[in-house]
Design a protein around this motif. Structure first.
Motif, PDB file in Angstrom:
ATOM      1  N   GLY A 190       0.813  -1.207   0.000  1.00 17.84           N
ATOM      2  CA  GLY A 190       0.000   0.000   0.000  1.00 17.84           C
ATOM      3  C   GLY A 190       0.843   1.253   0.000  1.00 17.84           C
ATOM      4  O   GLY A 190       0.544   2.227  -0.711  1.00 17.84           O
ATOM      5  N   ILE A 191       1.924   1.253   0.791  1.00 12.54           N
ATOM      6  CA  ILE A 191       2.797   2.427   0.851  1.00 12.54           C
ATOM      7  C   ILE A 191       3.453   2.665  -0.510  1.00 12.54           C
ATOM      8  O   ILE A 191       3.520   3.801  -0.997  1.00 12.54           O
ATOM      9  N   GLU A 192       3.933   1.612  -1.136  1.00 11.03           N
ATOM     10  CA  GLU A 192       4.614   1.769  -2.418  1.00 11.03           C
ATOM     11  C   GLU A 192       3.644   2.068  -3.557  1.00 11.03           C
ATOM     12  O   GLU A 192       4.078   2.496  -4.628  1.00 11.03           O
ATOM     13  N   SER A 193       2.337   1.827  -3.341  1.00 10.11           N
ATOM     14  CA  SER A 193       1.364   2.145  -4.388  1.00 10.11           C
ATOM     15  C   SER A 193       1.025   3.631  -4.439  1.00 10.11           C
ATOM     16  O   SER A 193       0.444   4.100  -5.421  1.00 10.11           O
ATOM     17  N   VAL A 194       1.362   4.370  -3.387  1.00 10.39           N
ATOM     18  CA  VAL A 194       1.137   5.819  -3.374  1.00 10.39           C
ATOM     19  C   VAL A 194       2.176   6.477  -4.272  1.00 10.39           C
ATOM     20  O   VAL A 194       3.383   6.271  -4.107  1.00 10.39           O
ATOM     21  N   HIS A 195       1.730   7.261  -5.212  1.00 12.36           N
ATOM     22  CA  HIS A 195       2.643   7.861  -6.184  1.00 12.36           C
ATOM     23  C   HIS A 195       3.653   8.768  -5.484  1.00 12.36           C
ATOM     24  O   HIS A 195       3.306   9.498  -4.543  1.00 12.36           O
ATOM     25  N   PRO A 196       4.915   8.734  -5.924  1.00 11.02           N
ATOM     26  CA  PRO A 196       5.935   9.589  -5.289  1.00 11.02           C
ATOM     27  C   PRO A 196       5.593  11.079  -5.319  1.00 11.02           C
ATOM     28  O   PRO A 196       6.083  11.842  -4.483  1.00 11.02           O
ATOM     29  N   ALA A 212       5.075  13.746   6.209  1.00 11.35           N
ATOM     30  CA  ALA A 212       4.524  13.318   4.921  1.00 11.35           C
ATOM     31  C   ALA A 212       4.083  11.860   4.987  1.00 11.35           C
ATOM     32  O   ALA A 212       3.028  11.491   4.447  1.00 11.35           O
ATOM     33  N   LEU A 213       4.884  11.044   5.662  1.00  8.40           N
ATOM     34  CA  LEU A 213       4.512   9.633   5.801  1.00  8.40           C
ATOM     35  C   LEU A 213       3.256   9.477   6.638  1.00  8.40           C
ATOM     36  O   LEU A 213       2.354   8.697   6.303  1.00  8.40           O
ATOM     37  N   ARG A 214       3.174  10.245   7.725  1.00  4.69           N
ATOM     38  CA  ARG A 214       2.061  10.093   8.659  1.00  4.69           C
ATOM     39  C   ARG A 214       0.761  10.662   8.119  1.00  4.69           C
ATOM     40  O   ARG A 214      -0.300  10.038   8.239  1.00  4.69           O
ATOM     41  N   TYR A 215       0.819  11.835   7.511  1.00  6.28           N
ATOM     42  CA  TYR A 215      -0.405  12.544   7.144  1.00  6.28           C
ATOM     43  C   TYR A 215      -0.810  12.363   5.682  1.00  6.28           C
ATOM     44  O   TYR A 215      -1.958  12.633   5.337  1.00  6.28           O
ATOM     45  N   VAL A 216       0.113  11.931   4.832  1.00  5.85           N
ATOM     46  CA  VAL A 216      -0.187  11.849   3.401  1.00  5.85           C
ATOM     47  C   VAL A 216      -0.119  10.411   2.891  1.00  5.85           C
ATOM     48  O   VAL A 216      -1.066   9.909   2.279  1.00  5.85           O
ATOM     49  N   VAL A 217       0.992   9.739   3.147  1.00  4.22           N
ATOM     50  CA  VAL A 217       1.211   8.417   2.550  1.00  4.22           C
ATOM     51  C   VAL A 217       0.417   7.341   3.273  1.00  4.22           C
ATOM     52  O   VAL A 217      -0.327   6.568   2.641  1.00  4.22           O
ATOM     53  N   LEU A 218       0.568   7.240   4.583  1.00  7.98           N
ATOM     54  CA  LEU A 218      -0.070   6.148   5.321  1.00  7.98           C
ATOM     55  C   LEU A 218      -1.599   6.160   5.216  1.00  7.98           C
ATOM     56  O   LEU A 218      -2.196   5.092   5.048  1.00  7.98           O
ATOM     57  N   PRO A 219      -2.280   7.304   5.336  1.00 10.35           N
ATOM     58  CA  PRO A 219      -3.743   7.253   5.186  1.00 10.35           C
ATOM     59  C   PRO A 219      -4.190   6.682   3.849  1.00 10.35           C
ATOM     60  O   PRO A 219      -5.139   5.897   3.789  1.00 10.35           O
ATOM     61  N   GLN A 220      -3.519   7.065   2.768  1.00  7.80           N
ATOM     62  CA  GLN A 220      -3.879   6.523   1.457  1.00  7.80           C
ATOM     63  C   GLN A 220      -3.543   5.041   1.374  1.00  7.80           C
ATOM     64  O   GLN A 220      -4.317   4.244   0.831  1.00  7.80           O
ATOM     65  N   ALA A 221      -2.387   4.650   1.903  1.00 11.61           N
ATOM     66  CA  ALA A 221      -1.963   3.247   1.831  1.00 11.61           C
ATOM     67  C   ALA A 221      -2.912   2.343   2.591  1.00 11.61           C
ATOM     68  O   ALA A 221      -3.289   1.263   2.115  1.00 11.61           O
TER      69      ALA A 221
END
Length: 303
Positions: A190-196, A212-221
């Motif tokens: 899931g984390i790697e599926s979030v576009h860079p 960025a990891l906490r508020y942007v990447v992880l929720p989407q993942a």
């Protein structure tokens, strides 16, 4: 466009946007199409019901006319032993439910930490990435039953001071170790599926890598990986019955005690049906969540 009662509205932009109950009168062509759809649905339901009844009847006749059916019925489907086993199996099931809740939370937390460790960037985190990868490779390759035997039977043999020998705690630890490896890979995917670009945009707004990891990447993942996470939870629910190999009296062990005394295997059937009854709602919930996410993705909504 003004529509009077009884007037037919031609299909098109106005007809497609109109809603019944607001003065819209559907055209005969649309009514005919809806009648055709309903007829096809009724016909499909009737065919499905008929084929199901025929299949069930054939299976029933094959089973009950088998040479060993009388003995099998007595050994596996005894009503008397089922009534005896059900209360004890349900009492043991409470242990399985508690294990599911505690181990489920521990698996999610540990799996998330391992996934984050595997996705950390920079050469300074190389040892951590290697350890996380080795953990997932080892416990995904090690059969769960062997892991349970090693932890439940091997740890007490060490006679370590201050280390529990409770088979429930040790069995839960083994389940957590195995399933956290699987869940970690789900989170990592899931984390790697979030576009860079998402992380880059967050950094451009002034967020640190951690933010960025906490508020942007992880929720989407996490949102994207809800269906596979629920599937792992369903599997964990079934595998909690394996803690019985250490002597913990759960639903499976309660059935095993009655079987050992009576040499009748009906309690196993009762325990199996109880687990199935507990699993089906979670499976249907997983299907519902998956279908909902698929609909939102097809409609272009945010995941």
């Amino acid at each position: 466009m003004t529509v009077t009662k009884g007037e037919s509205v031609p299909e098109g932009a106005d007809g497609a946007a109109a809603v019944r109950g607001d003065g819209y009168v559907p055209s005969e062509r649309r009514l005919e199409r809806e009648r055709h759809k309903r007829a096809r649905a009724r016909r499909a339901t009737a065919v499905a019901a008929l084929s199901t009844l025929v299949t069930a009847a054939v299976l029933y006749l094959v089973v009950v006319h088998a040479p060993g059916w009388p003995r099998t019925k007595e050994t596996f489907f005894s009503a008397g032993y089922a009534r005896e086993a059900l209360p004890k199996v349900l009492e043991g099931l409470w242990l399985n439910v508690r294990l599911l809740v505690v181990c489920g939370v521990a698996v999610l937390v540990l799996g998330m930490l391992i996934a984050i460790a595997r996705t950390l960037r920079g050469p300074v985190f190389f040892p951590l990435r290697v350890l996380a990868a080795a953990y997932t490779d080892f416990f995904r390759g090690l059969p769960l039953i062997i892991n349970l035997m090693i932890v439940v039977l091997g740890v007490p043999a060490l006679r370590l001071q201050g280390v529990t020998v409770d088979p429930v705690l040790l069995g839960g630890t083994a389940l957590t170790l195995t399933y956290s490896a699987y869940v970690a890979e789900v989170f990592r995917a899931g984390i790697e599926s979030v576009h860079p670009s998402q992380r880059a945009a967050a950094r451009s707004l002034g967020l640190t890598n951690r933010q960025a990891l906490r508020y942007v990447v992880l929720p989407q993942a996490v949102r994207r990986q809800v269906p596979p996470l629920l599937n792992d939870l369903v599997s964990l629910q079934k595998d909690t019955g394996l803690v019985s190999i250490g002597g913990a009296v759960d639903a499976v062990r309660a059935a095993d005690i009655i079987v050992g005394r009576s040499l009748n295997y009906t309690p196993y059937i009762v325990a199996g049906l109880v687990f199935v009854a507990l699993t089906i709602p979670m499976t249907r919930f997983t299907d519902w969540v998956t279908a909902r996410l698929d609909r939102r993705r097809d409609q272009g909504g945010a995941l």
